[in-house]
Design a protein around this motif. Structure first.
Motif, PDB file in Angstrom:
ATOM      1  N   UNK A   1      13.671   1.973  81.736  1.00 29.61           N
ATOM      2  CA  UNK A   1      13.855   2.296  80.300  1.00 29.61           C
ATOM      3  C   UNK A   1      15.579   2.696  80.278  1.00 29.61           C
ATOM      4  N   UNK A   2      16.328   2.052  79.437  1.00 24.43           N
ATOM      5  CA  UNK A   2      17.428   2.086  79.188  1.00 24.43           C
ATOM      6  C   UNK A   2      17.784   2.461  77.818  1.00 24.43           C
ATOM      7  N   UNK A   3      17.424   3.793  77.494  1.00 27.84           N
ATOM      8  CA  UNK A   3      17.701   4.375  75.944  1.00 27.84           C
ATOM      9  C   UNK A   3      19.078   4.178  75.189  1.00 27.84           C
ATOM     10  N   UNK A   4      19.181   4.148  73.964  1.00 27.35           N
ATOM     11  CA  UNK A   4      20.628   4.291  73.439  1.00 27.35           C
ATOM     12  C   UNK A   4      21.087   5.699  73.287  1.00 27.35           C
ATOM     13  N   UNK A   5      22.115   6.034  72.769  1.00 20.49           N
ATOM     14  CA  UNK A   5      22.603   7.110  72.673  1.00 20.49           C
ATOM     15  C   UNK A   5      22.181   8.181  71.732  1.00 20.49           C
ATOM     16  N   UNK A   6      21.315   7.779  70.958  1.00 19.26           N
ATOM     17  CA  UNK A   6      20.331   8.481  69.954  1.00 19.26           C
ATOM     18  C   UNK A   6      19.361   9.200  70.655  1.00 19.26           C
ATOM     19  N   UNK A   7      19.139   8.801  71.889  1.00 18.93           N
ATOM     20  CA  UNK A   7      17.859   9.532  72.649  1.00 18.93           C
ATOM     21  C   UNK A   7      18.117  11.005  72.856  1.00 18.93           C
ATOM     22  N   UNK A   8      17.107  11.838  72.665  1.00 13.47           N
ATOM     23  CA  UNK A   8      17.310  12.983  72.803  1.00 13.47           C
ATOM     24  C   UNK A   8      16.859  13.691  74.170  1.00 13.47           C
TER      25      UNK A   8
END
Length: 285
Positions: A203-210
């Motif tokens: 899982x490689x989330x973007x910078x919006x991930x909290x």
């Protein structure tokens, strides 16, 4: 304590968070009522929901006189402070991620106005809203656990917050000569089965991930190799980190297997709720 919680919709990570914390709050003797803007108030538009939410909360407060109003996301919190604040002393708002584009302006407005009444789930959001209270999410170890099954897949969840594409997953699968398994529109109750098929979970989330809850779910389910990044809660976890998608194909990527018992013990819902109660009690006193 009587608590009114309003979230955007039940489906998704925020819905999972609210279900877990509300169950523990109720077990501790607190009264919790939960409503969804989209599912219960039947409003899918932020603009059109502003006065709908205000009127709804006013009516609910007349009926129950809640001690705490706990909104989830700036789009739910904004209607209670604009055009003028209502129930200001009782209102807390939780940010589950970093909004981008136009949403960032509204999130900044709500966060800067509410200050210490903002609750955030991760450090990246805390950096933006320095007066906020941080309450990490947890994982339900009864729902996510090892089933002692054979693990032979590379697993990935196809969701909009992922920076990595299925094309990269396919290439990585070919490189390791392992089959892939992709979770898309799988119900939450079936996700433990999905994780238990995975030897590797990505899982490689973007910078919006909290927060990125799926890492904890995979850890709790016993996935031995987890690949992620430093977004969300990732920088606190001892998972394999990559800086960009192409790093998946670097020869020096070491796929070490490990167990995450210590980290799972730290990130649990009981801890999350206890901290939340402590924050709320300051308001009541």
């Amino acid at each position: 304590m009587k608590i009114l919680i309003i979230l955007l919709k039940w489906e998704g990570g925020v819905g999972t968070v609210i279900k877990n914390i509300s169950n523990i709050l109720k077990n501790k003797g607190h009264k919790v009522d939960i409503f969804s803007r989209e599912d219960d108030l039947k409003s899918n538009s932020f603009i059109n929901s502003i006065f709908k939410i205000r009127n709804f909360v006013k009516n609910k407060m007349k009926e129950n006189n809640y001690d705490i109003i706990y909104t989830q996301d700036w789009s739910i919190g904004f209607p209670l402070i604009f055009p003028f604040p209502i129930f200001k002393n009782k209102h807390y708002c939780c940010f589950h991620g970093n909004s981008v584009s136009k949403g960032k302006l509204f999130q900044n407005f709500v966060g800067n106005y509410m200050k210490e009444k903002i609750i955030v789930v991760g450090d990246s959001i805390k950096l933006r809203f320095k007066n906020s209270n941080i309450v990490y999410n947890g994982v339900d170890t009864n729902s996510f656990k090892s089933l002692n099954k054979k693990r032979e897949y590379i697993g990935w969840i196809n969701k909009s917050s992922e920076k990595i594409s299925e094309e990269y997953i396919n290439k990585f699968s070919s490189k390791l000569n392992m089959k892939k398994i992709i979770a898309k529109e799988i119900k939450l109750k079936n996700m433990n089965e999905f994780y238990n098929k995975c030897k590797i979970f990505i899982s490689i989330p973007n910078k919006s991930a909290g927060f990125n809850l799926c890492w904890l779910e995979a850890m709790s389910s016993g996935v031995p190799i987890i690949i992620g990044n430093d977004n969300g809660i990732g920088f606190k976890l001892p998972i394999i980190k990559i800086n960009n998608n192409d790093d998946l194909f670097k020869n020096d990527l070491i796929l070490n297997e490990r167990k995450y018992i210590k980290e799972i013990n730290e990130f649990n819902w009981e801890n999350s709720v206890n901290k939340l109660i402590k924050i709320f009690n300051k308001n009541i006193k």
